[in-house]
Design a protein around this motif. Structure first.
Motif, mmCIF file in Angstrom:
data_model
loop_
_atom_site.group_PDB
_atom_site.id
_atom_site.type_symbol
_atom_site.label_atom_id
_atom_site.label_comp_id
_atom_site.label_asym_id
_atom_site.label_seq_id
_atom_site.Cartn_x
_atom_site.Cartn_y
_atom_site.Cartn_z
ATOM 1 N N CYS A 82 -25.030 18.849 -25.455
ATOM 2 C CA CYS A 82 -24.367 17.616 -25.909
ATOM 3 C C CYS A 82 -22.890 17.566 -25.523
ATOM 4 O O CYS A 82 -22.331 16.491 -25.393
ATOM 5 N N GLY A 83 -22.221 18.706 -25.390
ATOM 6 C CA GLY A 83 -20.818 18.737 -24.992
ATOM 7 C C GLY A 83 -19.818 18.583 -26.124
ATOM 8 O O GLY A 83 -18.614 18.555 -25.880
ATOM 9 N N ALA A 84 -20.269 18.508 -27.370
ATOM 10 C CA ALA A 84 -19.362 18.330 -28.509
ATOM 11 C C ALA A 84 -18.394 19.492 -28.658
ATOM 12 O O ALA A 84 -17.284 19.325 -29.148
ATOM 13 N N CYS A 85 -18.797 20.670 -28.231
ATOM 14 C CA CYS A 85 -18.003 21.882 -28.473
ATOM 15 C C CYS A 85 -17.155 22.300 -27.277
ATOM 16 O O CYS A 85 -16.674 23.430 -27.225
ATOM 17 N N GLU A 86 -16.921 21.414 -26.338
ATOM 18 C CA GLU A 86 -16.168 21.789 -25.146
ATOM 19 C C GLU A 86 -14.721 22.134 -25.475
ATOM 20 O O GLU A 86 -14.053 21.433 -26.233
ATOM 21 N N ILE A 87 -14.265 23.242 -24.920
ATOM 22 C CA ILE A 87 -12.876 23.672 -25.016
ATOM 23 C C ILE A 87 -12.425 24.072 -23.616
ATOM 24 O O ILE A 87 -13.254 24.339 -22.743
ATOM 25 N N ASP A 88 -11.130 24.093 -23.406
ATOM 26 C CA ASP A 88 -10.580 24.547 -22.126
ATOM 27 C C ASP A 88 -10.012 25.939 -22.310
ATOM 28 O O ASP A 88 -9.186 26.167 -23.197
#
Length: 79
Positions: free
Chosen positions: A42-48
């Motif tokens: 889903c991509g909700a937890c994306e961090i850089d």
């Protein structure tokens, strides 16, 4: 595993072992990373991390040659 210094937003720093789940490392540092599917789709937890976007629900803290990682948390108004 070797300890890594993590530079979080707002100047906060923590140390943790390489191989720790990103969600747990963030929680221990006082940051909440939103999660949706807990499976990486889903991509909700994306961090850089050092400029590279990762999905925290399926990634672990990597080893770092410099011994440091810089994290930027994404802000999504829908999560």
């Amino acid at each position: 595993m070797k300890d890594v210094l993590i530079q979080w937003p707002h100047g906060q720093q923590t140390r943790c072992c390489a191989g720790k789940d990103w969600l747990q490392a963030a929680r221990e540092a006082g940051f909440s990373i939103p999660t949706g599917c807990l499976g990486g789709s889903c991509g909700a937890c994306e961090i850089d991390v050092n400029g590279k976007t990762i999905r925290a629900c399926i990634a672990t803290v990597p080893a770092s040659k410099s011994g440091e990682l810089t994290v930027e948390l994404a802000t999504d108004p829908y999560w």
